[in-house]
Design an enzyme around this catalytic site. Structure first.
Site, mmCIF file in Angstrom:
data_model
loop_
_atom_site.group_PDB
_atom_site.id
_atom_site.type_symbol
_atom_site.label_atom_id
_atom_site.label_comp_id
_atom_site.label_asym_id
_atom_site.label_seq_id
_atom_site.Cartn_x
_atom_site.Cartn_y
_atom_site.Cartn_z
ATOM 1 N N LYS A 144 13.546 -5.605 44.511
ATOM 2 C CA LYS A 144 12.548 -4.582 44.862
ATOM 3 C C LYS A 144 12.345 -4.465 46.371
ATOM 4 O O LYS A 144 12.630 -5.385 47.127
ATOM 5 C CB LYS A 144 11.237 -4.859 44.122
ATOM 6 C CG LYS A 144 11.397 -4.446 42.656
ATOM 7 C CD LYS A 144 10.137 -4.444 41.871
ATOM 8 C CE LYS A 144 10.441 -3.933 40.458
ATOM 9 N NZ LYS A 144 9.371 -4.213 39.520
ATOM 10 N N ARG A 191 12.231 -10.440 34.691
ATOM 11 C CA ARG A 191 13.103 -9.274 34.434
ATOM 12 C C ARG A 191 14.000 -9.107 35.649
ATOM 13 O O ARG A 191 13.496 -8.858 36.752
ATOM 14 C CB ARG A 191 12.223 -8.042 34.226
ATOM 15 C CG ARG A 191 12.987 -6.756 33.960
ATOM 16 C CD ARG A 191 12.018 -5.580 33.832
ATOM 17 N NE ARG A 191 12.715 -4.347 33.539
ATOM 18 C CZ ARG A 191 13.293 -3.569 34.458
ATOM 19 N NH1 ARG A 191 13.255 -3.908 35.731
ATOM 20 N NH2 ARG A 191 13.904 -2.456 34.097
#
Ligand code: HH2
Length: 265
Positions: free
Chosen positions: A201, A240
């Site tokens: 991210k 995840r």
């Protein structure tokens, strides 16, 4: 026991780190099976990018992307469906998915009706607008309160497996994401199993920028692993990730370290 590793499978042309790579059915199924071979406990199939600014995908197109891949993978591994649409979640459960990964934190009735698990993720706004100057007075308190309330609704509706996820990067500045990770214990204390997604991210790119140029997504493995380890060591039950093999190894190390500590105590 180690934390579970959920492998990300984006059947999309535009996901932020792997868009277009697994957009064809065959490439998607092959990558899903590759992640199974690498030790993924769950494969998370998504047909709509939720990156900041992403355009929504029409329901027939999302169904077309997701359902055949769920059907092909579910005999081999536990499959979750990453969607914010009730109809897509229902169809994926019909095709063999046993977990609804819900960035809208609103589809618990679908999970209840299908007798499957549910992940409630916190987001501020929608993917299209969520990074437009997000503000919180107390990001940890607000996220924990929101998720506890959604989890309570799901339990009342009859869902027996409810995960909560702070939604790293969803309507959060880098400092909000870091604060949520630093105080993950407050979410763990809610008593619901916690899932965390930091993989590749943008806040990782910002924290490791070079002369104000964020590190690109494909150079964020170290940051992804560091934050996954942090999350697991602080009580997350699932992470995840895009990079399954190294994360499974990290999970085994964290799990073993915990077990060794318990044995020594
Ligand atoms: N992050 C993304 C998508 N789905 N679901 C949960 N529960 N938690 C997350 O942190 C999360 C999620 C974004 O990552 P990715 O799927 O790689 O990108 P895109 O949304 O662009 O497809």
């Amino acid at each position: 026991m180690r934390a579970l590793v959920m492998g990300v499978l984006n059947v999309t042309p535009d996901s932020f780190s792997d868009g277009g790579r697994y957009f064809s059915h065959d490439a998607a199924v092959a990558h899903g099976l590759e992640m199974v071979a690498e030790g993924a406990d769950i494969v998370d199939v998504g047909g709509e990018s939720s990156r900041p600014g992403a355009e929504p995908v029409a329901e027939p197109e999302e169904l077309r992307r997701v359902v055949p891949v769920v059907e092909a993978l579910s005999p081999h591994v536990r499959v979750s469906v990453d969607t914010a649409k009730a109809s897509v979640a229902e169809a994926a459960v019909g095709a063999g998915a046993t977990l609804v990964n819900d960035i809208s934190a609103s589809l618990y009735e679908v999970a209840a009706a299908g007798g499957v698990g549910w992940v409630a993720m916190h987001m501020r706004g929608t993917p299209r607008t969520m990074q437009h100057d997000p503000q919180y007075n107390d990001v940890v308190g607000e996220v924990v309160t929101f998720l506890e309330e959604r989890a309570d609704r799901a339990v009342a509706a009859g869902v027996t497996e409810v995960w909560v996820d702070p939604g790293i990067g969803f309507g959060k500045r880098a400092e909000h994401s870091v604060t949520l990770l630093r105080h993950l214990g407050r979410l763990v204390a809610s008593g619901h199993p916690v899932m965390v997604g930091t993989s590749r991210k943008s806040f990782l790119g910002r924290l490791t920028d070079r002369e104000d140029v964020p590190l690109p997504a494909d150079e964020r493995l170290a940051g992804s692993l560091a934050t996954a380890v942090w999350a697991m060591a602080n009580g997350a039950g699932m992470v995840r990730v895009h990079d399954v093999a190294p994360t499974v190894h990290a999970a085994m190390i964290v799990g073993d370290a915990g077990a060794a500590g318990r044995d020594a105590a």
